[in-house]
Write an enzyme that holds these catalytic residues in place. Structure first.
Site, PDB file in Angstrom:
ATOM      1  N   ASN A   9      30.938  17.851  75.908  1.00 42.80           N
ATOM      2  CA  ASN A   9      30.284  18.314  76.859  1.00 42.80           C
ATOM      3  C   ASN A   9      29.090  18.720  76.342  1.00 42.80           C
ATOM      4  OD1 ASN A   9      29.228  19.824  79.051  1.00 42.80           O
ATOM      5  ND2 ASN A   9      30.512  21.587  78.614  1.00 42.80           N
ATOM      6  N   GLU A  99      30.542  28.376  82.000  1.00 44.74           N
ATOM      7  CA  GLU A  99      29.158  28.704  82.315  1.00 44.74           C
ATOM      8  C   GLU A  99      28.760  28.357  83.768  1.00 44.74           C
ATOM      9  OE1 GLU A  99      28.043  25.856  79.417  1.00 44.74           O
ATOM     10  OE2 GLU A  99      28.503  27.443  77.773  1.00 44.74           O
ATOM     11  N   GLY A 175      30.020  28.420  71.789  1.00 40.58           N
ATOM     12  CA  GLY A 175      28.845  28.532  71.295  1.00 40.58           C
ATOM     13  C   GLY A 175      28.567  29.811  70.507  1.00 40.58           C
TER      14      GLY A 175
HETATM   15  P1  13P Z   1      30.978  24.772  72.108  1.00 37.08           P
HETATM   16  O1  13P Z   1      31.591  23.689  71.282  1.00 37.08           O
HETATM   17  O2  13P Z   1      29.458  24.693  71.892  1.00 37.08           O
HETATM   18  O3  13P Z   1      31.492  26.210  71.497  1.00 37.08           O
HETATM   19  O4  13P Z   1      31.206  24.583  73.565  1.00 37.08           O
HETATM   20  C1  13P Z   1      32.350  24.449  74.043  1.00 37.08           C
HETATM   21  C2  13P Z   1      32.050  24.380  75.334  1.00 37.08           C
HETATM   22  O5  13P Z   1      31.777  25.068  76.219  1.00 37.08           O
HETATM   23  C3  13P Z   1      32.765  22.991  76.095  1.00 37.08           C
HETATM   24  O6  13P Z   1      32.837  22.897  77.166  1.00 37.08           O
END
Ligand code: 13P
Length: 258
Positions: A9, A99, A175
Site C-alpha cells: 500500500n 487511515e 507506521g
Molecule cells: P506500515 O507497513 O508502514 O506500517 O503500513 C502498514 C499499512 O498501513 C498498510 O496498509
C-alpha cells in the site's frame, strides 16, 4: 491450500515517473511471482494506469486502488467509481483502511457498501480491520475486530466472500515500527478465521486469505508469514523500496515451497 498475497500500500507516495522507475527496478528483482504467491501493489489513482501497464509483463503481479466510492456515478466531488478503477487495468481495491476510517469518516457501513460494489465490479476487495491501541490495552481487540468483520461482510454471500481478502492491521502497529508479535498475529488471525467459519462454514473460512499489516518489513516478514493463519502482508513503508518488497515476496515463496 491457501496461497500468499504480498501486497504493498503506497498510500500518498510515488508519482507516475516514480511508479515507472519502481516497476523498472522491481521487475528485475521479481520476473514472475514465486509459486504460491500473488503480488499486489496499490499506488495512488493517477499512477494506476502506469502501474497496470508495467505489471502486465509479470505473471502474478496485480494492481489495486486504495479506495473507491460505492455509487456508480453522481455528484461526489473527488471520488472515483469501481468501474473507473477497473478501466485502468487494476483488479484489486483496498477498503476501510484505518487511515480512511480515522480521517475520512469511513464506517463499517460504508466498508460494507464498498466491498459489495468492488465484488460486483470484478475487483478483489482487501477489507481492512484492526483495533486501536486503547482497545488492545482494554482487551477489547477481539470484540472490535469481530464487529468489523461481521459488519463489513454483512449480506455478502459465501461465493462472494471467497473473492474477498481480509487484512488485519492493528492501528498501533501502522507506521510506528512496532509490529504485532508473530504469536499476537497468529492469535487474532485464527480468531478471524473462526468468525468467518461462523458466518459461512469451515471450508469457506479455510480458503479466505487473511493478511497482516503494520510495520511488516524484510526483517520480520519471515516469522510473521510462517504463522499458520497469516496468508500474506499489507505492507506500507517497506513496499516503497523495490528491494525490501521483493525480499518479502521471495520469503513468501520459500515458505510456500518448504
Ligand atoms: P506500515 O507497513 O508502514 O506500517 O503500513 C502498514 C499499512 O498501513 C498498510 O496498509
Amino acid at each position: 491450500m491457501r496461497t500468499f498475497l504480498i501486497a504493498g500500500n503506497w498510500k500518498m507516495h510515488q508519482n507516475v515517473a516514480e511508479t515507472k522507475a519502481y516497476f523498472n527496478e522491481f521487475t528485475k528483482l521479481v520476473s514472475k511471482a514465486p509459486e504460491g504467491v500473488s503480488i499486489l501493489l496499490c499506488p495512488v489513482y493517477t499512477s494506476l494506469h502506469a502501474a497496470a501497464d508495467a505489471a502486465s509483463s509479470v505473471d502474478g503481479l496485480h494492481i489495486g486502488a486504495q479506495n473507491l466510492h460505492f455509487e456508480d456515478k453522481g455528484a461526489f466531488t473527488g471520488e472515483i467509481t469501481a468501474a473507473m478503477i477497473k478501466e485502468t487495468g487494476a483488479d484489486h481495491v483496498i477498503i476501510g483502511h484505518s487511515e480512511r476510517r480515522q480521517y475520512y469518516n469511513e464506517t463499517d457501513e460504508t466498508v460494507n457498501k464498498k466491498t459489495k460494489k468492488a465484488i460486483e465490479a470484478g475487483l478483489t476487495p482487501v477489507v481492512c480491520v484492526g483495533e486501536l491501541l486503547e482497545e488492545r490495552k482494554e482487551d477489547r481487540h477481539f470484540d472490535v475486530v469481530r464487529s468489523q468483520v461481521v459488519k463489513g461482510l454483512e449480506g455478502i454471500s459465501k461465493n462472494d466472500a471467497l473473492k474477498t481478502v481480509i487484512a488485519y492491521e492493528p492501528v498501533w502497529a501502522i507506521g510506528t515500527g512496532e509490529t504485532a508479535s508473530p504469536e499476537q498475529a497468529q492469535e487474532i488471525h485464527a480468531f478471524i478465521r473462526k468468525e468467518l467459519a461462523g458466518l459461512y462454514d469451515e471450508a469457506t473460512a479455510a480458503e479466505i486469505r487473511i493478511l497482516y499489516g503494520g510495520s511488516m518489513n524484510a526483517k520480520n516478514a519471515d516469522e510473521l508469514l510462517s504463522q499458520e493463519d497469516v496468508d500474506g502482508g499489507l505492507i506500507g513503508g517497506a513496499s516503497l523500496k523495490p528491494d525490501s518488497f521483493s525480499e518479502i515476496v521471495h520469503f513468501a515463496g520459500k515458505i510456500y515451497s518448504s
